[in-house]
Design a protein around this motif. Structure first.
Motif, PDB file in Angstrom:
ATOM      1  N   ASN A 194     -25.505 -14.227 -27.896  1.00  0.00           N
ATOM      2  CA  ASN A 194     -25.843 -14.832 -26.609  1.00  0.00           C
ATOM      3  C   ASN A 194     -26.267 -16.286 -26.763  1.00  0.00           C
ATOM      4  OD1 ASN A 194     -25.417 -12.445 -25.089  1.00  0.00           O
ATOM      5  ND2 ASN A 194     -27.401 -11.671 -25.777  1.00  0.00           N
ATOM      6  N   ARG A 195     -25.974 -16.862 -27.901  1.00  0.00           N
ATOM      7  CA  ARG A 195     -26.396 -18.241 -28.174  1.00  0.00           C
ATOM      8  C   ARG A 195     -25.838 -19.192 -27.129  1.00  0.00           C
ATOM      9  NH1 ARG A 195     -25.222 -19.826 -33.592  1.00  0.00           N
ATOM     10  NH2 ARG A 195     -25.280 -17.624 -34.062  1.00  0.00           N
ATOM     11  N   THR A 196     -26.552 -20.309 -26.950  1.00  0.00           N
ATOM     12  CA  THR A 196     -26.088 -21.345 -26.031  1.00  0.00           C
ATOM     13  C   THR A 196     -25.695 -22.623 -26.755  1.00  0.00           C
ATOM     14  OG1 THR A 196     -28.376 -22.058 -25.639  1.00  0.00           O
ATOM     15  CG2 THR A 196     -27.425 -20.459 -24.092  1.00  0.00           C
ATOM     16  N   VAL A 197     -25.953 -22.689 -28.074  1.00  0.00           N
ATOM     17  CA  VAL A 197     -25.516 -23.842 -28.865  1.00  0.00           C
ATOM     18  C   VAL A 197     -24.846 -23.366 -30.140  1.00  0.00           C
ATOM     19  CG1 VAL A 197     -27.332 -25.364 -27.967  1.00  0.00           C
ATOM     20  CG2 VAL A 197     -27.713 -24.117 -30.118  1.00  0.00           C
ATOM     21  N   PHE A 198     -24.009 -24.214 -30.692  1.00  0.00           N
ATOM     22  CA  PHE A 198     -23.400 -23.965 -32.000  1.00  0.00           C
ATOM     23  C   PHE A 198     -23.453 -25.259 -32.798  1.00  0.00           C
ATOM     24  CE2 PHE A 198     -19.991 -26.020 -29.809  1.00  0.00           C
ATOM     25  CZ  PHE A 198     -19.120 -26.525 -30.759  1.00  0.00           C
ATOM     26  N   GLU A 199     -23.188 -25.159 -34.091  1.00  0.00           N
ATOM     27  CA  GLU A 199     -23.240 -26.332 -34.961  1.00  0.00           C
ATOM     28  C   GLU A 199     -21.827 -26.810 -35.302  1.00  0.00           C
ATOM     29  OE1 GLU A 199     -25.694 -26.174 -38.455  1.00  0.00           O
ATOM     30  OE2 GLU A 199     -27.135 -24.813 -37.501  1.00  0.00           O
ATOM     31  N   TYR A 200     -21.664 -28.113 -35.223  1.00  0.00           N
ATOM     32  CA  TYR A 200     -20.419 -28.709 -35.717  1.00  0.00           C
ATOM     33  C   TYR A 200     -20.618 -30.216 -35.839  1.00  0.00           C
ATOM     34  CZ  TYR A 200     -15.526 -29.398 -36.736  1.00  0.00           C
ATOM     35  OH  TYR A 200     -14.367 -29.732 -37.382  1.00  0.00           O
ATOM     36  N   TRP A 201     -19.586 -30.879 -36.345  1.00  0.00           N
ATOM     37  CA  TRP A 201     -19.611 -32.323 -36.530  1.00  0.00           C
ATOM     38  C   TRP A 201     -19.276 -33.013 -35.216  1.00  0.00           C
ATOM     39  CZ3 TRP A 201     -21.629 -34.327 -40.781  1.00  0.00           C
ATOM     40  CH2 TRP A 201     -21.700 -33.508 -41.907  1.00  0.00           C
ATOM     41  N   ALA A 202     -20.237 -33.745 -34.674  1.00  0.00           N
ATOM     42  CA  ALA A 202     -20.025 -34.499 -33.434  1.00  0.00           C
ATOM     43  C   ALA A 202     -20.338 -35.957 -33.727  1.00  0.00           C
ATOM     44  CB  ALA A 202     -20.899 -33.943 -32.325  1.00  0.00           C
ATOM     45  N   HIS A 203     -21.557 -36.432 -33.357  1.00  0.00           N
ATOM     46  CA  HIS A 203     -21.962 -37.756 -33.814  1.00  0.00           C
ATOM     47  C   HIS A 203     -22.123 -37.694 -35.340  1.00  0.00           C
ATOM     48  CE1 HIS A 203     -23.707 -41.746 -33.543  1.00  0.00           C
ATOM     49  NE2 HIS A 203     -24.626 -41.337 -34.396  1.00  0.00           N
ATOM     50  N   GLU A 204     -22.904 -36.782 -35.803  1.00  0.00           N
ATOM     51  CA  GLU A 204     -22.948 -36.288 -37.179  1.00  0.00           C
ATOM     52  C   GLU A 204     -23.040 -34.772 -37.014  1.00  0.00           C
ATOM     53  OE1 GLU A 204     -22.714 -37.796 -40.088  1.00  0.00           O
ATOM     54  OE2 GLU A 204     -22.623 -39.870 -39.387  1.00  0.00           O
ATOM     55  N   ALA A 205     -23.559 -34.076 -38.009  1.00  0.00           N
ATOM     56  CA  ALA A 205     -23.800 -32.651 -37.830  1.00  0.00           C
ATOM     57  C   ALA A 205     -24.749 -32.487 -36.642  1.00  0.00           C
ATOM     58  CB  ALA A 205     -24.417 -32.059 -39.088  1.00  0.00           C
ATOM     59  N   SER A 206     -24.373 -31.634 -35.689  1.00  0.00           N
ATOM     60  CA  SER A 206     -25.101 -31.569 -34.422  1.00  0.00           C
ATOM     61  C   SER A 206     -25.123 -30.158 -33.876  1.00  0.00           C
ATOM     62  CB  SER A 206     -24.431 -32.472 -33.374  1.00  0.00           C
ATOM     63  OG  SER A 206     -24.350 -33.813 -33.801  1.00  0.00           O
ATOM     64  N   PHE A 207     -26.140 -29.894 -33.045  1.00  0.00           N
ATOM     65  CA  PHE A 207     -26.102 -28.753 -32.141  1.00  0.00           C
ATOM     66  C   PHE A 207     -25.384 -29.203 -30.877  1.00  0.00           C
ATOM     67  CE2 PHE A 207     -29.998 -27.527 -34.555  1.00  0.00           C
ATOM     68  CZ  PHE A 207     -29.581 -26.268 -34.952  1.00  0.00           C
ATOM     69  N   LEU A 208     -24.447 -28.381 -30.425  1.00  0.00           N
ATOM     70  CA  LEU A 208     -23.647 -28.686 -29.239  1.00  0.00           C
ATOM     71  C   LEU A 208     -23.681 -27.495 -28.293  1.00  0.00           C
ATOM     72  CD1 LEU A 208     -20.596 -29.951 -31.278  1.00  0.00           C
ATOM     73  CD2 LEU A 208     -21.985 -31.419 -29.833  1.00  0.00           C
ATOM     74  N   PRO A 209     -23.594 -27.711 -26.987  1.00  0.00           N
ATOM     75  CA  PRO A 209     -23.470 -26.576 -26.075  1.00  0.00           C
ATOM     76  C   PRO A 209     -22.226 -25.759 -26.410  1.00  0.00           C
ATOM     77  CG  PRO A 209     -23.840 -28.630 -24.866  1.00  0.00           C
ATOM     78  CD  PRO A 209     -23.557 -29.012 -26.280  1.00  0.00           C
ATOM     79  N   VAL A 210     -22.325 -24.451 -26.355  1.00  0.00           N
ATOM     80  CA  VAL A 210     -21.187 -23.618 -26.748  1.00  0.00           C
ATOM     81  C   VAL A 210     -19.954 -23.906 -25.894  1.00  0.00           C
ATOM     82  CG1 VAL A 210     -22.495 -21.722 -27.791  1.00  0.00           C
ATOM     83  CG2 VAL A 210     -22.078 -21.716 -25.314  1.00  0.00           C
ATOM     84  N   GLU A 211     -20.159 -24.397 -24.675  1.00  0.00           N
ATOM     85  CA  GLU A 211     -19.021 -24.686 -23.799  1.00  0.00           C
ATOM     86  C   GLU A 211     -18.130 -25.785 -24.355  1.00  0.00           C
ATOM     87  OE1 GLU A 211     -22.163 -22.668 -21.605  1.00  0.00           O
ATOM     88  OE2 GLU A 211     -22.181 -24.521 -22.813  1.00  0.00           O
ATOM     89  N   THR A 212     -18.675 -26.607 -25.256  1.00  0.00           N
ATOM     90  CA  THR A 212     -17.860 -27.686 -25.834  1.00  0.00           C
ATOM     91  C   THR A 212     -17.066 -27.235 -27.065  1.00  0.00           C
ATOM     92  OG1 THR A 212     -19.675 -28.503 -27.210  1.00  0.00           O
ATOM     93  CG2 THR A 212     -19.462 -29.450 -25.012  1.00  0.00           C
ATOM     94  N   TYR A 213     -17.220 -25.973 -27.458  1.00  0.00           N
ATOM     95  CA  TYR A 213     -16.495 -25.492 -28.645  1.00  0.00           C
ATOM     96  C   TYR A 213     -14.992 -25.755 -28.548  1.00  0.00           C
ATOM     97  CZ  TYR A 213     -14.767 -22.272 -32.235  1.00  0.00           C
ATOM     98  OH  TYR A 213     -14.119 -21.730 -33.323  1.00  0.00           O
ATOM     99  N   PRO A 214     -14.328 -25.434 -27.440  1.00  0.00           N
ATOM    100  CA  PRO A 214     -12.883 -25.721 -27.382  1.00  0.00           C
ATOM    101  C   PRO A 214     -12.568 -27.216 -27.497  1.00  0.00           C
ATOM    102  CG  PRO A 214     -13.515 -24.190 -25.636  1.00  0.00           C
ATOM    103  CD  PRO A 214     -14.777 -24.724 -26.220  1.00  0.00           C
TER     104      PRO A 214
END
Length: 402
Positions: free
Chosen positions: A80-100
């Motif tokens: 049920n998480r609302t954030v995930f980790e990936y490389w954005a500005h640098e390694a970042s927490f991002l809203p799960v909706e931005t995964y695609p």
């Protein structure tokens, strides 16, 4: 360029876009407040340094005041998480909706085109080993890289174990993701076992559509920005940007403007708030979106800021871990802090006022430091009278104890 905007207004627009116009919660901040901040910032940059508190926790504090750290921790675990980790500005927490919207970067990374060059080269040379590690995640995940130590490299970043290299390559490529952390150590698992099914079911947009949408998010988070600012937020390349900015202008979502003192064109988001006054008071992490692009920080605030962690102590100008202090719509001071958790002490090593800082700077900074002390659960504050604000802070601290 139709409209000229004053530098003071540009600052207020930028700070409002980042959530500093929103009122702080009257009670304990909850998931709604967390979601509001993340909607403003679009990301939280992750950093491991814990001299005060790890940097990804600070933007929430700067905007909400004292909040339970579990708000972010809980948002980053379970299906049920609302954030995930990936490389954005640098390694970042991002809203799960931005995964695609990040799938294009993962696909490029799998080809070796969108990751550190050294890691990409290592990946080409160790494809078979990477697949072995992937099978371990399939069979044993969530799993940490330390559970599969391989032969060590020599020094620095390339001192990673072979297993750590493989995990990081797979993470870049999106084949694995962070299930949770223990301390700061990542535990990896498959996206389909970590992310909400509704997110996995979302269609993956075409690359140019993803870039356009990321620019939209960047523009909302900036309020007003140059093309370089907009590109930097998600580290898009000039080629990724080609044509996208013009499309958003044509759609009326971005308005070309001039900002007083800026030598490059700027763009105002159509929904940006233009406050006449902004009453912010906050300590900012070195990787807060307000200051993480240093040239923008100088343009907006006339504030030259560099992190000095890797500078030898005798060559540091301001200190090891220095936080800017925002008051109103200006950065008026900086303070070198250390949370000494074993001793229960917030150590203020030095504090410096910026030119033109208002007379109330020391008092306002002291109140913010006392609030931070309480938030971090530290018993007391000890102040070294270094820097031009240090003696005033020390006096205020003594008055508070008398």
């Amino acid at each position: 360029m139709k409209e000229k905007i004053s530098l003071a207004m540009a600052r207020r627009i930028a700070l409002a876009a980042q959530g500093f116009l929103d009122p702080r919660p009257a009670g304990t901040p909850d998931r709604r407040h967390f979601a509001r901040v993340l909607a403003r910032t679009g990301l939280l940059q992750i950093d491991s340094v814990s001299a005060v508190v790890r940097a990804h926790y600070m933007p929430l504090y700067s905007r909400l005041g004292p909040y339970p750290l579990a708000l972010l921790d809980n948002a980053a675990v379970t299906r049920n998480r609302t954030v995930f980790e990936y490389w954005a500005h640098e390694a970042s927490f991002l809203p799960v909706e931005t995964y695609p919207l990040m799938r294009w970067r993962m696909q490029r990374a799998e080809r070796g085109d969108e990751m550190y060059l050294g890691l990409a080269k290592w990946g080409r040379e160790h494809a078979g080993y990477i697949e072995q590690i992937y099978r371990e995640v399939v069979d044993r995940g969530p799993i940490a890289a330390s559970a599969l130590e391989g032969q060590k490299g020599s020094g620095g970043w390339w001192g990673w174990s072979n297993a750590k290299h493989a995990f990081e390559w797979l993470f870049w490529a999106g084949r694995i993701t962070t299930a949770h952390r223990r301390g700061f150590e990542r535990f990896y698992d498959l996206p389909e076992r970590v992310l909400p099914q509704a997110i996995l079911d979302l269609p993956v947009p075409a690359t140019e559509d993803a870039h356009r949408e990321l620019l939209r998010i960047s523009a909302r988070a900036h309020g007003i920005a140059t093309a370089g600012d907009l590109r930097d937020y998600y580290r898009l390349s000039p080629a990724d940007m080609k044509g996208r900015l013009e499309e958003l202008v044509e759609l009326g979502e971005l308005l070309p403007v001039r900002v007083e003192g800026w030598d490059k064109p700027a763009y105002l988001h159509k929904d940006a708030r233009l406050p006449r006054k902004l009453e912010a008071r906050a300590l900012l992490a070195p990787f807060d979106p307000v200051v993480f692009e240093r040239s923008r920080t100088e343009r907006l605030f006339d504030f030259h800021y560099r992190i000095e962690i890797y500078t030898p102590a005798e060559k540091r100008q301001y200190g090891y871990y220095v936080l800017p202090f925002l008051l109103g719509d200006r950065i008026v001071a900086r303070v070198d802090l250390k949370a000494d958790r074993p001793a229960g002490v917030l150590r203020v090593h030095a504090a410096y006022a910026e030119p033109g800082a208002p007379a109330e700077t020391a008092g306002q900074l002291f109140e913010e430091l006392k609030q931070m002390q309480g938030w971090l659960g530290l018993e007391r504050m000890e102040i070294t009278p270094a820097g031009d604000l240090g003696p005033a802070l020390l006096s205020l601290n003594h008055q508070g104890r008398s």
